[in-house]
Design a protein around this motif. Structure first.
Motif, PDB file in Angstrom:
ATOM      1  N   PHE A  59       0.689  -1.086   0.020  1.00  0.00           N
ATOM      2  CA  PHE A  59      -0.046  -0.037  -0.011  1.00  0.00           C
ATOM      3  C   PHE A  59       1.090   1.316  -0.075  1.00  0.00           C
ATOM      4  O   PHE A  59       1.923   1.284   0.058  1.00  0.00           O
ATOM      5  N   GLU A  60       0.225   2.481  -0.219  1.00  0.00           N
ATOM      6  CA  GLU A  60       1.066   3.758  -0.016  1.00  0.00           C
ATOM      7  C   GLU A  60      -0.037   4.534   0.230  1.00  0.00           C
ATOM      8  O   GLU A  60      -1.256   4.499   0.115  1.00  0.00           O
ATOM      9  N   TYR A  61       0.134   5.389   1.232  1.00  0.00           N
ATOM     10  CA  TYR A  61      -0.784   6.599   1.695  1.00  0.00           C
ATOM     11  C   TYR A  61      -0.386   7.758   0.471  1.00  0.00           C
ATOM     12  O   TYR A  61       0.515   7.800  -0.030  1.00  0.00           O
ATOM     13  N   VAL A  62      -1.571   8.358   0.215  1.00  0.00           N
ATOM     14  CA  VAL A  62      -1.707   9.340  -0.701  1.00  0.00           C
ATOM     15  C   VAL A  62      -2.347  10.675  -0.356  1.00  0.00           C
ATOM     16  O   VAL A  62      -3.255  10.403   0.670  1.00  0.00           O
ATOM     17  N   GLY A  63      -2.061  11.743  -0.850  1.00  0.00           N
ATOM     18  CA  GLY A  63      -2.605  12.908  -0.473  1.00  0.00           C
ATOM     19  C   GLY A  63      -1.720  14.099  -1.004  1.00  0.00           C
ATOM     20  O   GLY A  63      -0.756  13.892  -1.506  1.00  0.00           O
ATOM     21  N   SER A  64      -2.186  15.481  -0.787  1.00  0.00           N
ATOM     22  CA  SER A  64      -1.347  16.535  -1.075  1.00  0.00           C
ATOM     23  C   SER A  64      -0.476  16.869  -0.029  1.00  0.00           C
ATOM     24  O   SER A  64       0.457  17.950  -0.379  1.00  0.00           O
ATOM     25  N   LYS A  65      -0.598  16.672   1.044  1.00  0.00           N
ATOM     26  CA  LYS A  65       0.411  17.106   2.228  1.00  0.00           C
ATOM     27  C   LYS A  65       1.245  15.821   2.781  1.00  0.00           C
ATOM     28  O   LYS A  65       0.847  14.683   2.433  1.00  0.00           O
ATOM     29  N   SER A  66       2.458  16.371   3.229  1.00  0.00           N
ATOM     30  CA  SER A  66       3.438  15.234   3.741  1.00  0.00           C
ATOM     31  C   SER A  66       3.968  15.606   5.069  1.00  0.00           C
ATOM     32  O   SER A  66       4.071  16.766   5.412  1.00  0.00           O
ATOM     33  N   GLU A  77      -4.458  14.106   3.893  1.00  0.00           N
ATOM     34  CA  GLU A  77      -5.129  15.174   3.732  1.00  0.00           C
ATOM     35  C   GLU A  77      -5.525  15.664   5.324  1.00  0.00           C
ATOM     36  O   GLU A  77      -6.771  15.721   5.424  1.00  0.00           O
ATOM     37  N   GLY A  78      -4.422  15.662   5.907  1.00  0.00           N
ATOM     38  CA  GLY A  78      -4.812  16.216   7.385  1.00  0.00           C
ATOM     39  C   GLY A  78      -4.475  17.637   7.751  1.00  0.00           C
ATOM     40  O   GLY A  78      -3.810  18.485   7.114  1.00  0.00           O
ATOM     41  N   TYR A  79      -5.656  18.270   8.209  1.00  0.00           N
ATOM     42  CA  TYR A  79      -5.600  19.824   8.275  1.00  0.00           C
ATOM     43  C   TYR A  79      -6.033  20.193   9.667  1.00  0.00           C
ATOM     44  O   TYR A  79      -7.043  20.160  10.347  1.00  0.00           O
ATOM     45  N   GLY A  80      -4.790  20.422  10.557  1.00  0.00           N
ATOM     46  CA  GLY A  80      -5.130  20.906  12.013  1.00  0.00           C
ATOM     47  C   GLY A  80      -5.942  21.895  12.289  1.00  0.00           C
ATOM     48  O   GLY A  80      -5.919  23.165  11.546  1.00  0.00           O
ATOM     49  N   GLY A  81      -6.830  21.692  13.116  1.00  0.00           N
ATOM     50  CA  GLY A  81      -7.784  22.917  13.559  1.00  0.00           C
ATOM     51  C   GLY A  81      -9.064  22.958  12.471  1.00  0.00           C
ATOM     52  O   GLY A  81      -9.929  24.059  12.726  1.00  0.00           O
ATOM     53  N   LYS A  82      -9.153  22.214  11.517  1.00  0.00           N
ATOM     54  CA  LYS A  82     -10.248  22.424  10.263  1.00  0.00           C
ATOM     55  C   LYS A  82     -11.218  21.457  10.651  1.00  0.00           C
ATOM     56  O   LYS A  82     -11.225  20.558  11.251  1.00  0.00           O
ATOM     57  N   ASN A  83     -12.776  21.977  10.014  1.00  0.00           N
ATOM     58  CA  ASN A  83     -13.506  21.230  10.431  1.00  0.00           C
ATOM     59  C   ASN A  83     -14.116  20.525   8.964  1.00  0.00           C
ATOM     60  O   ASN A  83     -13.396  20.592   7.996  1.00  0.00           O
ATOM     61  N   ALA A  84     -15.160  19.556   9.079  1.00  0.00           N
ATOM     62  CA  ALA A  84     -16.011  18.982   7.934  1.00  0.00           C
ATOM     63  C   ALA A  84     -15.931  19.759   6.877  1.00  0.00           C
ATOM     64  O   ALA A  84     -15.770  19.511   5.677  1.00  0.00           O
ATOM     65  N   GLU A  85     -16.389  21.030   6.884  1.00  0.00           N
ATOM     66  CA  GLU A  85     -16.772  21.974   5.882  1.00  0.00           C
ATOM     67  C   GLU A  85     -15.551  22.329   5.159  1.00  0.00           C
ATOM     68  O   GLU A  85     -15.398  22.399   3.899  1.00  0.00           O
ATOM     69  N   PHE A  86     -14.230  22.540   5.815  1.00  0.00           N
ATOM     70  CA  PHE A  86     -13.213  22.901   5.065  1.00  0.00           C
ATOM     71  C   PHE A  86     -12.585  21.788   4.615  1.00  0.00           C
ATOM     72  O   PHE A  86     -12.178  21.683   3.144  1.00  0.00           O
ATOM     73  N   LEU A  87     -12.711  20.427   5.068  1.00  0.00           N
ATOM     74  CA  LEU A  87     -12.338  19.280   4.317  1.00  0.00           C
ATOM     75  C   LEU A  87     -13.078  19.240   3.000  1.00  0.00           C
ATOM     76  O   LEU A  87     -12.462  18.983   2.236  1.00  0.00           O
ATOM     77  N   LEU A  88     -14.247  19.453   3.017  1.00  0.00           N
ATOM     78  CA  LEU A  88     -15.104  19.412   1.866  1.00  0.00           C
ATOM     79  C   LEU A  88     -14.867  20.209   0.852  1.00  0.00           C
ATOM     80  O   LEU A  88     -14.910  20.026  -0.316  1.00  0.00           O
ATOM     81  N   SER A  89     -14.256  21.417   1.194  1.00  0.00           N
ATOM     82  CA  SER A  89     -13.934  22.460   0.266  1.00  0.00           C
ATOM     83  C   SER A  89     -12.521  22.148  -0.457  1.00  0.00           C
ATOM     84  O   SER A  89     -12.165  22.730  -1.634  1.00  0.00           O
TER      85      SER A  89
END
Length: 129
Positions: A59-66, A77-89
């Motif tokens: 397997f491999e992890y994928v996403g825009s952040k490292s 795709e982890g964004y500290g302090g953000k909510n689900a609406e932000f993730l959806l955006s």
């Protein structure tokens, strides 16, 4: 004759089953700081990586952040302090660029701080799914 037919069918499917067992899975961890991690705390991505690797999964992890780890950078795709609406955006566009077979979502914790009603938290998370 029946045994021979069954044996031939089994032999014909074995290459497919073996290929599936060796399939490389793309996993996208999505969420807030519990997914992103930080300098003062660890998150689930590394222990999960270790367990999946020990179990023989490819397997491999994928996403825009490292984020760095002792096994090298792990994408997410982890964004500290953000909510689900932000993730959806942001996540759908990033998912389109780096699609995954498996998506892990850890969201709602920060949302509960901003908006107490559970239905709002559920609606935002369901929209993300």
């Amino acid at each position: 004759m029946l045994f021979r037919s069954l044996l031939l069918c089994l032999m014909a499917t074995l290459p497919c089953l073996a290929a599936e067992a060796r399939k490389s899975w793309r996993i996208m961890p999505i969420g807030d700081s519990i997914t992103e991690g930080g300098s003062t705390f660890s998150v689930y991505r590394l222990p999960l990586w270790e367990k999946l690797t020990a179990a023989g999964f490819v397997f491999e992890y994928v996403g825009s952040k490292s984020s760095p780890s002792r096994v090298g950078p792990l994408l997410h795709e982890g964004y500290g302090g953000k909510n689900a609406e932000f993730l959806l955006s942001v996540v759908p566009g990033n998912f389109a660029k780096t699609p995954a077979d498996i998506v892990l979502i850890q969201a709602g914790h920060n949302h509960s701080i901003e908006e107490k009603p559970v239905p709002g938290i559920l609606a935002a998370t369901e929209s993300l799914i």
